[in-house]
Design a protein around this motif. Structure first.
Motif, PDB file in Angstrom:
ATOM      1  N   GLU A  30       0.878  -1.178   0.000  1.00 17.07           N
ATOM      2  CA  GLU A  30       0.000   0.000   0.000  1.00 17.07           C
ATOM      3  C   GLU A  30       0.909   1.219   0.000  1.00 17.07           C
ATOM      4  O   GLU A  30       1.812   1.309   0.846  1.00 17.07           O
ATOM      5  N   PHE A  31       0.701   2.106  -0.981  1.00 19.58           N
ATOM      6  CA  PHE A  31       1.572   3.278  -1.029  1.00 19.58           C
ATOM      7  C   PHE A  31       0.751   4.563  -1.010  1.00 19.58           C
ATOM      8  O   PHE A  31      -0.425   4.581  -1.363  1.00 19.58           O
ATOM      9  N   MET A  36      -3.797  10.151  -6.828  1.00 18.46           N
ATOM     10  CA  MET A  36      -4.225   8.952  -7.553  1.00 18.46           C
ATOM     11  C   MET A  36      -5.390   8.263  -6.822  1.00 18.46           C
ATOM     12  O   MET A  36      -6.319   7.757  -7.447  1.00 18.46           O
ATOM     13  N   ALA A  37      -5.330   8.286  -5.490  1.00 18.14           N
ATOM     14  CA  ALA A  37      -6.408   7.651  -4.715  1.00 18.14           C
ATOM     15  C   ALA A  37      -7.739   8.370  -4.971  1.00 18.14           C
ATOM     16  O   ALA A  37      -8.789   7.742  -4.998  1.00 18.14           O
ATOM     17  N   ARG A  38      -7.670   9.680  -5.204  1.00 15.27           N
ATOM     18  CA  ARG A  38      -8.902  10.439  -5.488  1.00 15.27           C
ATOM     19  C   ARG A  38      -9.454  10.081  -6.865  1.00 15.27           C
ATOM     20  O   ARG A  38     -10.651  10.039  -7.090  1.00 15.27           O
ATOM     21  N   ALA A  39      -8.534   9.791  -7.808  1.00 16.48           N
ATOM     22  CA  ALA A  39      -8.959   9.572  -9.197  1.00 16.48           C
ATOM     23  C   ALA A  39      -9.286   8.109  -9.509  1.00 16.48           C
ATOM     24  O   ALA A  39     -10.019   7.828 -10.460  1.00 16.48           O
ATOM     25  N   ALA A  40      -8.746   7.178  -8.731  1.00 12.59           N
ATOM     26  CA  ALA A  40      -8.841   5.751  -9.087  1.00 12.59           C
ATOM     27  C   ALA A  40     -10.274   5.243  -9.126  1.00 12.59           C
ATOM     28  O   ALA A  40     -11.105   5.627  -8.307  1.00 12.59           O
ATOM     29  N   ALA A  67      -9.736   8.556   1.702  1.00 18.24           N
ATOM     30  CA  ALA A  67      -9.530   9.308   2.950  1.00 18.24           C
ATOM     31  C   ALA A  67      -8.054   9.248   3.364  1.00 18.24           C
ATOM     32  O   ALA A  67      -7.477  10.263   3.768  1.00 18.24           O
ATOM     33  N   ARG A  68      -7.436   8.089   3.249  1.00 24.38           N
ATOM     34  CA  ARG A  68      -6.027   7.964   3.651  1.00 24.38           C
ATOM     35  C   ARG A  68      -5.066   8.335   2.525  1.00 24.38           C
ATOM     36  O   ARG A  68      -3.864   8.435   2.734  1.00 24.38           O
TER      37      ARG A  68
END
Ligand SMILES: Cc1cc2nc3c(=O)[nH]c(=O)nc-3n(C[C@H](O)[C@H](O)[C@H](O)COP(=O)(O)OP(=O)(O)OC[C@H]3O[C@@H](n4cnc5c(N)ncnc54)[C@H](O)[C@@H]3O)c2cc1C
Ligand code: FES
Length: 299
Positions: A30-31, A36-40, A67-68
């Motif tokens: 987990e990185f 990217m987390a917002r767009a994935a 969130a993280r």
């Protein structure tokens, strides 16, 4: 502002914040990558370069936490790069470069009853799809296939987003003894109103899943994993035959209609680079052995 002459711009990379080893060969990383987390979205993948000299390899986004600000990958150590990452990627270390999210997100649509099938490592990439269908209000049946109980992972995550969960193992050490296709037949017998089956796993498994649903005409989507090079539709390395079309998995997929995919062609193409992959692995293993010897001499 211009940089002083001779200045070197270094990219800090992406910090690995969690690692879990599911077996000798399968591990989770987990990185941190908030943007990217917002767009994935479910069904997308990234291209990772673990270190500056590393090969770029495509890996599916197995989970994301907006969130993280993290992205989760589940990786099987099969060759030089994935084994090198297994050795080198630890919590606190950094991935040199990550490009993505890439590929067309899974079309979640209006299916009311969906079967999500993951075989082996395919269990990880099917997870965001199962969750997305559940969040969209569908009745979700999960079917997870492993060689044996010791290789199982993420059962709890699937229980949380599936209305029914069928575990299949080759040796019967957990769930039903048999392939995921046995789970599909069981579900099709029980539910006459399945709108869609989604299957991710080795090509031979996806071929079997498509065959299991063909007669009843149940829509069946699969996620293809041909060898990718640039991931931008330029090199043609990832071309796949789908119906009467030649498409590029990196930009036209990776999800395709399983009843249209020419799986034999895909499997044939995947074998083309085996000799050079074997050579790369042997060279890397030899360099590890020499480094190990050198370290021992220094002690
Ligand atoms: C869209 C997509 C998503 C993927 N998602 C995952 C994932 O979530 N987890 C995971 O473990 N693996 C995933 N793969 C496969 C992963 O990219 C390969 O296992 C990896 O590139 C192997 O590199 P290697 O050097 O360790 O092994 P190698 O010895 O180079 O190759 C081993 C096998 O991996 C495949 N492979 C090799 N290079 C590539 C490449 N550039 N592109 C695609 N396949 C390749 C070939 O089938 C090859 O025979 C995915 C592949 C694609 C195309
Ligand atoms: S990876 Fe080059 S065209 Fe898809």
């Amino acid at each position: 502002m211009s940089l002083p002459e001779g200045a070197v711009v270094t990219h800090p990379g992406y910090e690995i914040v969690a690692r879990q080893d599911f077996s000798d060969t399968t591990y989770l990383l987990e990185f941190q990558h908030p943007m990217m987390a917002r767009a994935a979205k479910a069904g997308q993948f990234v291209i990772v370069m673990a270190n500056e000299a590393g090969e770029r390899i495509p890996l599916t986004i197995a989970d994301f936490d907006r969130a993280r600000g993290t992205i989760t990958l589940v990786i099987q150590a099969v060759g030089k790069t994935t084994r090198e990452m297994q050795q080198e990627c630890r919590v606190g270390s950094r991935l040199h470069a990550v490009v993505g999210p890439m590929g067309i997100p899974t079309h979640i649509g209006t299916s009311k009853k969906v079967v999500c099938v993951g075989g082996g490592l395919g269990v990880a990439p099917i997870y965001p799809q199962a969750r997305a269908h559940k969040q969209n209000g569908a009745y979700v049946i999960g079917i997870l296939g492993f060689r044996n109980k010791a290789l199982m992972f993420w059962e709890d995550k699937f229980r949380a987003c599936c209305d029914e969960l069928i575990i299949c193992t080759d040796d019967g050490s957990a769930g039903i003894k048999g392939l995921v296709t046995a789970g599909i037949s069981q579900s099709l017998e029980k539910h006459a109103d399945i709108d869609e089956v989604v299957a991710i796993g080795p090509p031979v498994m996806m071929k079997g899943c498509a065959a299991a649903t063909r007669e009843r005409g149940v829509k069946t989507m699969v996620s293809l994993n041909p060898v990718m090079v640039d991931g931008t539709g330029m090199c043609g390395g990832c071309r796949v035959k789908v119906g009467d079309k030649v498409l590029f998995a990196c930009v036209d997929g990776p999800d395709f209609d399983g009843h249209q995919v020419d799986f034999d062609d895909l499997m044939h193409r995947l074998k083309r680079y085996v000799p050079s992959e074997k050579q790369a692995l042997e060279r890397w293993q030899e360099s590890c052995r020499i480094r190990g010897d050198a370290a021992m001499t220094q002690v």
